[in-house]
Design an enzyme around this catalytic site. Structure first.
Site, short mmCIF file in Angstrom:
data_model
loop_
_atom_site.label_atom_id
_atom_site.label_comp_id
_atom_site.label_asym_id
_atom_site.label_seq_id
_atom_site.Cartn_x
_atom_site.Cartn_y
_atom_site.Cartn_z
N SER A 229 39.34 5.82 2.06
CA SER A 229 40.78 5.64 2.23
C SER A 229 41.54 5.94 0.94
O SER A 229 42.74 6.08 0.95
CB SER A 229 41.08 4.22 2.68
N LYS A 230 40.83 6.01 -0.18
CA LYS A 230 41.50 6.27 -1.45
C LYS A 230 41.38 7.74 -1.84
O LYS A 230 41.79 8.14 -2.91
CB LYS A 230 40.89 5.41 -2.56
N SER A 231 40.74 8.54 -1.02
CA SER A 231 40.44 9.90 -1.46
C SER A 231 41.13 10.95 -0.60
O SER A 231 41.70 10.66 0.44
CB SER A 231 38.93 10.13 -1.40
#
Ligand code: GLU
Length: 295
Positions: A229-231
């Site tokens: 979700s952070k990438s």
């Protein structure tokens, strides 16, 4: 029917479209609820307007519908449940289990951001409300997948924010109040939230609420080992091709690859998945997401 009816949930924050990782949590929690002969609901955690993306609620619900993951009970919205959070805070304040706090992030930086006593350099326009976490607040719980978890909430987390200084309810308060008020018996979610569980249990105890069962599913990592979700790889899932995506998620949950081979529709895939699901096959550790999303 089991003696205690099973009620699970999926509780997305509308910060963007659902990605493969969020769908893994939705499908996993749905499967565990179905396997237990229970119900499953969707709760929209829209209490953080600064982080909310316009249209995300509708897009998340449309994605869930495309994958056949429909809430068994009416979808609830946290933005409409402020009265419940207000009552909980009032109860804690009346019992001196919570307190108003003017400390800023900068004030707490010398203590690693952990609040144990007020060190505010100045009054803020609005105080935050924090849970009073007693010294020695050691919490342990048995995660149904990850095993025994322990946290010294006083030393590792400090006094938990319940109402933010910007006037918004904190996730920790809303999730605890809602899980109890909705009668959630089993919280199944991504392992990124396992660190929050001990403080949620402490808050349940302060409010005199029951503690549900917890199971934290593996996270999807991108090819660099970063949380999905952070990438960049956190692309929205393709709702046009739900069956191959469900098959991919099924495999990522460690389930028998052959079980869903013959299905032709979403409904049939979910039916076969519910019948063939084996909780003991769940992966404990993180799973690498494909470079090209399935679909
Ligand atoms: N709303 C939270 C999120 O999207 C999840 C809450 C939960 O499952 O406890 O990260």
């Amino acid at each position: 029917m089991p003696a205690t009816p099973y009620l699970g949930r999926f509780a997305p924050s509308p910060t963007g479209p659902l990605h493969l990782g969020s769908l893994l949590a939705a499908f996993g929690s749905w499967l565990l609820a179905r396997h237990a002969g229970g119900q499953w609901l969707v709760r929209i955690e829209d209490i953080d307007p600064p982080r909310e993306v316009p249209g995300a609620v509708d897009s998340q619900l449309a994605t869930l519908a495309a994958f056949g993951l429909n809430s068994d009970l009416p979808v609830q919205y946290q933005s409409r449940r402020s009265h419940l959070y207000q009552t909980a805070i009032a109860q804690l304040l009346a019992q001196d289990k919570a307190f108003a706090c003017h400390c800023s992030r900068a004030d707490l930086s010398s203590q690693g951001g952990i609040h144990r006593r007020c060190v505010a350099s100045q009054q803020r326009p609005q105080a935050a409300i924090r849970l009073r976490v007693a010294d020695g607040s050691h919490v342990s719980f048995d995660d149904a997948l990850q095993g025994l978890q322990q946290q010294d909430v006083d030393r590792e987390v400090g006094d938990v924010v319940l109402l933010r200084a910007d006037g918004y309810w904190a996730y920790q308060l809303a999730v605890v109040v809602d899980d109890a008020e909705q009668g959630i018996t089993h919280v199944v979610r991504g392992a990124d939230l396992i660190e929050s569980t001990a403080r949620q249990i402490l808050l349940q105890q302060a409010l005199g609420l029951p503690t549900p069962g917890y199971l934290h599913l593996p996270l999807l990592l991108d090819s660099d080992g970063q949380k999905l979700s952070k990438s960049q790889a956190a692309v929205p899932v393709d709702s046009a091709q739900p069956v191959p995506v469900l098959r991919w998620l099924w495999a990522a949950l460690g389930q028998s690859p052959t079980a869903l081979e013959t299905s032709t529709s979403v409904a049939e895939t979910l039916q076969q998945a519910a019948a063939a699901f084996v909780p003991a096959r769940l992966q404990k550790t993180s799973v690498r997401a494909p470079l090209q999303p399935p679909g």
